[in-house]
Design a protein around this motif. Sequence first.
Motif, PDB file in Angstrom:
ATOM      1  N   SER A  68      47.251   2.179  -0.539  1.00 38.72           N
ATOM      2  CA  SER A  68      48.631   1.952  -0.984  1.00 38.72           C
ATOM      3  C   SER A  68      48.780   0.552  -1.558  1.00 38.72           C
ATOM      4  CB  SER A  68      49.601   2.152   0.179  1.00 38.72           C
ATOM      5  OG  SER A  68      49.523   3.464   0.685  1.00 38.72           O
ATOM      6  N   ARG A  71      47.372   0.595  -5.063  1.00 37.15           N
ATOM      7  CA  ARG A  71      48.236   1.288  -6.031  1.00 37.15           C
ATOM      8  C   ARG A  71      49.393   0.395  -6.468  1.00 37.15           C
ATOM      9  NH1 ARG A  71      48.207   6.983  -7.060  1.00 37.15           N
ATOM     10  NH2 ARG A  71      49.042   7.151  -9.166  1.00 37.15           N
ATOM     11  N   THR A 174      55.075  10.336  -8.774  1.00 33.96           N
ATOM     12  CA  THR A 174      54.700  11.394  -7.832  1.00 33.96           C
ATOM     13  C   THR A 174      54.090  10.798  -6.577  1.00 33.96           C
ATOM     14  OG1 THR A 174      54.334  12.997  -9.612  1.00 33.96           O
ATOM     15  CG2 THR A 174      53.257  13.447  -7.508  1.00 33.96           C
ATOM     16  N   TRP A 175      53.201   9.818  -6.763  1.00 30.50           N
ATOM     17  CA  TRP A 175      52.597   9.149  -5.609  1.00 30.50           C
ATOM     18  C   TRP A 175      53.653   8.390  -4.804  1.00 30.50           C
ATOM     19  CZ3 TRP A 175      52.516   3.916  -4.422  1.00 30.50           C
ATOM     20  CH2 TRP A 175      51.780   3.588  -3.287  1.00 30.50           C
ATOM     21  N   GLY A 178      55.643  10.643  -2.705  1.00 26.60           N
ATOM     22  CA  GLY A 178      54.831  11.074  -1.571  1.00 26.60           C
ATOM     23  C   GLY A 178      54.726  10.001  -0.507  1.00 26.60           C
ATOM     24  N   GLU A 179      54.652   8.757  -0.946  1.00 26.71           N
ATOM     25  CA  GLU A 179      54.580   7.646  -0.006  1.00 26.71           C
ATOM     26  C   GLU A 179      55.899   7.503   0.752  1.00 26.71           C
ATOM     27  OE1 GLU A 179      51.932   4.331   1.222  1.00 26.71           O
ATOM     28  OE2 GLU A 179      51.789   6.397   0.556  1.00 26.71           O
TER      29      GLU A 179
END
Length: 215
Positions: A68, A71, A174-175, A178-179
Amino acid sequence: MTGFSDRLRAEAGENWQAATGHRFVDEIFAGTVAPDVMVRYLTQDYQFIDRFVALLGMAIATADLYPSRIRFAQFAAMITSDENTYFQRAFDALDVPAGERIAPALTAPTLGFQALMREAAQSGRYLNGLAVLTVAEWLYLDWADRAEAVLPADFVHAEWITLHNNDGFRAFVTWLRGELDRAGARADAAGQAEASGYFQRAVALERAFFDHLYE
């Protein structure tokens, strides 16, 4: 099954729809945003970058997983390179004076969003930071991702759209959702409620930011 991010967007309801379906959005796709409105929009929006990057730094510092952190660091690099370059080119094309680029008189929605990002960062809670970051990116993807829309000719309009609807940005949102779902599921009721407050305030400020362009 509905995740935390879907629940928060549903709660945002009218403000989310008003922002993503705003007059400004229709006009930028048509390439008809008046130059003075576009200048007002870009000079005010540019003032978010400093606090936004600081909020990304908070997310990097408080994330519970190393992937994370990576990212968010990669996204911060994009914001401070590709997006920053767009602003400078757009300012040149619109003949925005140097002083107005660097230090315009800040409007109430701009000040409000700066304060919200600062507050989220200072809370030191990953979920709060995620809530604000998710609004800032997901709401923009939602308005920019118009299937089969023809881009306007002027790069000032077209590139602001494509910065927010390309495959890389879509994957990041999208990530990010989700996080937010993952962190939200791990939080207790009080933590979820606090993050929800940040999310709802961010959406309301996004709507106010679009509205104030025409006032």
